[in-house]
Motif scaffolding. Structure first.
Motif, PDB file in Angstrom:
ATOM      1  N   LYS A 291     -82.836-126.625 -12.775  1.00  0.00           N
ATOM      2  CA  LYS A 291     -80.831-127.230 -13.851  1.00  0.00           C
ATOM      3  C   LYS A 291     -81.022-126.654 -14.683  1.00  0.00           C
ATOM      4  N   PRO A 292     -78.719-126.539 -14.869  1.00  0.00           N
ATOM      5  CA  PRO A 292     -78.710-125.468 -16.110  1.00  0.00           C
ATOM      6  C   PRO A 292     -79.315-125.454 -17.585  1.00  0.00           C
ATOM      7  N   THR A 293     -79.771-126.363 -17.546  1.00  0.00           N
ATOM      8  CA  THR A 293     -80.769-126.401 -18.772  1.00  0.00           C
ATOM      9  C   THR A 293     -82.297-125.904 -18.983  1.00  0.00           C
ATOM     10  N   ALA A 294     -82.709-125.733 -17.788  1.00  0.00           N
ATOM     11  CA  ALA A 294     -83.763-124.886 -18.049  1.00  0.00           C
ATOM     12  C   ALA A 294     -84.164-123.212 -17.936  1.00  0.00           C
ATOM     13  N   TYR A 295     -82.797-122.588 -17.952  1.00  0.00           N
ATOM     14  CA  TYR A 295     -82.483-121.401 -18.240  1.00  0.00           C
ATOM     15  C   TYR A 295     -82.531-120.943 -19.336  1.00  0.00           C
ATOM     16  N   LEU A 296     -82.115-121.912 -20.292  1.00  0.00           N
ATOM     17  CA  LEU A 296     -82.798-121.058 -21.524  1.00  0.00           C
ATOM     18  C   LEU A 296     -83.386-120.839 -22.197  1.00  0.00           C
ATOM     19  N   ASP A 297     -84.767-121.181 -21.051  1.00  0.00           N
ATOM     20  CA  ASP A 297     -85.916-120.524 -21.252  1.00  0.00           C
ATOM     21  C   ASP A 297     -86.093-119.509 -21.111  1.00  0.00           C
ATOM     22  N   GLN A 298     -85.048-118.645 -20.367  1.00  0.00           N
ATOM     23  CA  GLN A 298     -85.070-117.089 -20.118  1.00  0.00           C
ATOM     24  C   GLN A 298     -84.186-116.119 -21.630  1.00  0.00           C
ATOM     25  N   ILE A 299     -83.134-117.535 -22.192  1.00  0.00           N
ATOM     26  CA  ILE A 299     -82.413-116.821 -23.425  1.00  0.00           C
ATOM     27  C   ILE A 299     -83.064-117.385 -24.675  1.00  0.00           C
ATOM     28  N   TYR A 300     -82.773-116.083 -25.881  1.00  0.00           N
ATOM     29  CA  TYR A 300     -82.998-115.524 -26.899  1.00  0.00           C
ATOM     30  C   TYR A 300     -81.975-116.015 -27.827  1.00  0.00           C
ATOM     31  N   PHE A 301     -82.644-116.487 -29.105  1.00  0.00           N
ATOM     32  CA  PHE A 301     -81.353-117.066 -30.172  1.00  0.00           C
ATOM     33  C   PHE A 301     -81.112-116.440 -31.405  1.00  0.00           C
ATOM     34  N   ASP A 302     -80.469-116.247 -32.219  1.00  0.00           N
ATOM     35  CA  ASP A 302     -80.875-115.968 -33.815  1.00  0.00           C
ATOM     36  C   ASP A 302     -79.989-117.264 -34.435  1.00  0.00           C
ATOM     37  N   SER A 303     -80.690-116.904 -35.720  1.00  0.00           N
ATOM     38  CA  SER A 303     -80.738-118.383 -36.808  1.00  0.00           C
ATOM     39  C   SER A 303     -79.869-118.354 -37.006  1.00  0.00           C
ATOM     40  N   LEU A 304     -78.536-117.524 -36.518  1.00  0.00           N
ATOM     41  CA  LEU A 304     -77.391-117.771 -37.802  1.00  0.00           C
ATOM     42  C   LEU A 304     -76.240-119.142 -37.716  1.00  0.00           C
ATOM     43  N   VAL A 305     -77.144-119.907 -37.813  1.00  0.00           N
ATOM     44  CA  VAL A 305     -75.996-121.500 -37.487  1.00  0.00           C
ATOM     45  C   VAL A 305     -76.577-122.453 -39.110  1.00  0.00           C
ATOM     46  N   PHE A 306     -76.847-121.727 -39.997  1.00  0.00           N
ATOM     47  CA  PHE A 306     -76.240-121.878 -41.732  1.00  0.00           C
ATOM     48  C   PHE A 306     -77.359-122.911 -42.047  1.00  0.00           C
ATOM     49  N   PRO A 308     -81.031-125.888 -42.543  1.00  0.00           N
ATOM     50  CA  PRO A 308     -81.983-126.779 -41.597  1.00  0.00           C
ATOM     51  C   PRO A 308     -81.586-127.635 -40.792  1.00  0.00           C
ATOM     52  N   GLU A 309     -80.572-128.485 -40.870  1.00  0.00           N
ATOM     53  CA  GLU A 309     -80.837-129.232 -39.566  1.00  0.00           C
ATOM     54  C   GLU A 309     -79.805-128.932 -38.559  1.00  0.00           C
ATOM     55  N   ALA A 310     -78.806-127.488 -37.992  1.00  0.00           N
ATOM     56  CA  ALA A 310     -78.815-127.269 -37.088  1.00  0.00           C
ATOM     57  C   ALA A 310     -79.681-126.169 -36.693  1.00  0.00           C
ATOM     58  N   LEU A 311     -80.542-126.111 -37.734  1.00  0.00           N
ATOM     59  CA  LEU A 311     -82.235-124.943 -37.291  1.00  0.00           C
ATOM     60  C   LEU A 311     -83.352-125.723 -36.479  1.00  0.00           C
ATOM     61  N   ARG A 312     -82.631-127.343 -37.337  1.00  0.00           N
ATOM     62  CA  ARG A 312     -83.822-127.853 -36.505  1.00  0.00           C
ATOM     63  C   ARG A 312     -83.513-128.443 -34.695  1.00  0.00           C
ATOM     64  N   PRO A 340     -83.111-120.739 -45.242  1.00  0.00           N
ATOM     65  CA  PRO A 340     -82.619-122.098 -44.123  1.00  0.00           C
ATOM     66  C   PRO A 340     -84.276-121.670 -43.140  1.00  0.00           C
ATOM     67  N   ILE A 341     -84.835-121.059 -42.551  1.00  0.00           N
ATOM     68  CA  ILE A 341     -86.394-120.779 -42.151  1.00  0.00           C
ATOM     69  C   ILE A 341     -87.423-121.781 -42.330  1.00  0.00           C
ATOM     70  N   PHE A 342     -87.074-121.287 -43.902  1.00  0.00           N
ATOM     71  CA  PHE A 342     -88.508-122.361 -44.777  1.00  0.00           C
ATOM     72  C   PHE A 342     -87.888-123.279 -45.060  1.00  0.00           C
ATOM     73  N   GLU A 343     -86.790-123.184 -45.108  1.00  0.00           N
ATOM     74  CA  GLU A 343     -86.069-124.853 -45.472  1.00  0.00           C
ATOM     75  C   GLU A 343     -86.200-125.836 -44.557  1.00  0.00           C
ATOM     76  N   THR A 344     -86.260-125.602 -42.972  1.00  0.00           N
ATOM     77  CA  THR A 344     -86.598-126.412 -42.172  1.00  0.00           C
ATOM     78  C   THR A 344     -87.417-127.387 -42.165  1.00  0.00           C
ATOM     79  N   ALA A 345     -88.098-128.765 -42.526  1.00  0.00           N
ATOM     80  CA  ALA A 345     -88.769-129.412 -42.684  1.00  0.00           C
ATOM     81  C   ALA A 345     -90.496-129.243 -41.896  1.00  0.00           C
TER      82      ALA A 345
END
Length: 370
Positions: A291-306, A308-312, A340-345
């Protein structure tokens, strides 16, 4: 990869047992600085242990390459935005900026401005850039790595360039746009490039160039061509690679998507319903293996979403093992990308250390700590 259920269980557990919102191990030198209103500084530590921070999303330009476009063409590559002139990398200046951002290492890339040029000019630009990147990486291997440039308007040439970059120049893969002069990356003509990348273990960093078809709608306040257009372009590129079957053809392909992957992870489950709701809009000859969402396992992402909630949320969708630190420097979207990485509880100390540098070190075959 962490499953979404596993992630949420850990998140809830962390909030219940920590109470404070941060794991106990994070309340060291770095956490104390943030609580006092100061950003993280080098050396970055997690639970008392030194962590090598690796920024996978940072940019540069070389005048020797941009001069080939002429004065006006080169000028157009440095838009009138804050800090853009620092794209022309001055080593001491960049190192000072990295120290201020608590970044040990930048993985440099150059946004493709040559796809619409003729093949020979594109080759000259790419040759200069890859040679300059290789020289820089060799001179400062503890502070810089780099993604090669490719003349993708000629896929056969791009294959050769990628092999040279990986086997002779010490580069870590290639930075690519989101399409090539109107051709989607899922076009079979690019298959030889993706096949070579898979063979070499090269990481392909997808960085968007906008959606020019919507230029009229971008007019108005808010710099919408970038605010909306760039994340949208990445989303379109990734969805084509998924729905057109490219990731089935190349299951070992390593893709890294800028800006948190655009909008894909924000609304990924909608993808799983599209061909069920409207099968006439889907190609019956393309039978996806997952299924399409399963392909997210093959993709990496940077953390630039600003935030802690968006990163969570990004981590809840794709797993913390798929996320790595990104700043977009010298374009100052995020001057303190570590915070933001430290602040993501909901992150454990182990997950923080992985996102700050461990995941990138593993993906790019680098040392993860000094």
């Amino acid at each position: 990869m962490n499953s979404r259920r596993h992630f949420m269980t850990k998140a809830v557990g962390g909030l219940i047992f920590c109470g404070c919102g941060l794991s106990a191990g994070a309340h060291g030198q770095q956490a104390g600085a943030r609580e006092a209103g100061r950003p993280a500084r080098l050396p970055v530590t997690v639970d008392g242990r030194r962590v090598k921070t690796i920024d996978v999303h940072s940019h540069c330009l070389f005048r020797e390459a941009t001069d080939l476009l002429g004065e006006q063409g080169a000028k157009a590559l440095v838009p009138p935005i804050n800090n853009a002139s620092e794209a022309y990398l001055v080593i001491d200046q960049r190192l000072k900026a990295m120290d201020g951002q608590a970044i040990d290492m930048e993985v440099l890339s150059i946004n493709p401005f040559w796809y619409g040029k003729d093949r020979d000019l594109g080759e000259k630009i790419v040759t200069i850039q890859n040679e300059k990147l290789a020289q820089l990486v060799a001179s400062k291997p503890d502070r810089f790595a780099a993604f090669a440039s490719l003349t993708l308007q000629d896929p056969a040439l791009a294959v050769t360039q990628l092999e040279t970059a990986m086997t002779k120049q010490g580069l870590k893969g290639a930075a690519i746009g989101d399409q090539v002069a109107g051709d989607e990356f899922s076009n079979p003509k690019f298959d030889p490039v993706w096949r070579k990348a898979e063979e070499l273990g090269a990481v392909l960093f997808i960085h968007p160039e906008g959606v020019p078809e919507l230029n009229k709608r971008w007019k108005g306040n808010g710099w919408l061509v970038n605010t909306i257009g760039n994340p949208l372009a990445t989303t379109i590129a990734l969805q084509h690679l998924i729905f057109d079957g490219s990731l089935d053809k190349f299951p070992g392909l390593k893709l890294l998507a800028a800006h948190g992957g655009g909008y894909l992870a924000s609304y990924a489950p909608r993808s799983d319903h599209a061909c069920t709701v409207a099968p006439t809009f889907c190609n019956p000859n393309i039978k996806l293996k997952k299924k399409p969402t399963a392909y997210l396992d093959q993709i990496y992402f940077d953390s630039l979403v600003f935030t802690p909630e968006a990163l969570r949320h990004l981590a809840a969708q794709v797993g913390t093992s798929q996320i790595m630190l990104g700043s977009d420097y010298p374009y100052i979207w995020e001057l303190h990308p570590v915070d933001p990485i430290f602040e993501t509880a909901s992150f454990s100390d182990k997950e923080r250390a992985a996102i700050l540098g461990g995941n990138a070190a593993k993906l790019l075959a680098m040392k993860s700590a000094t």
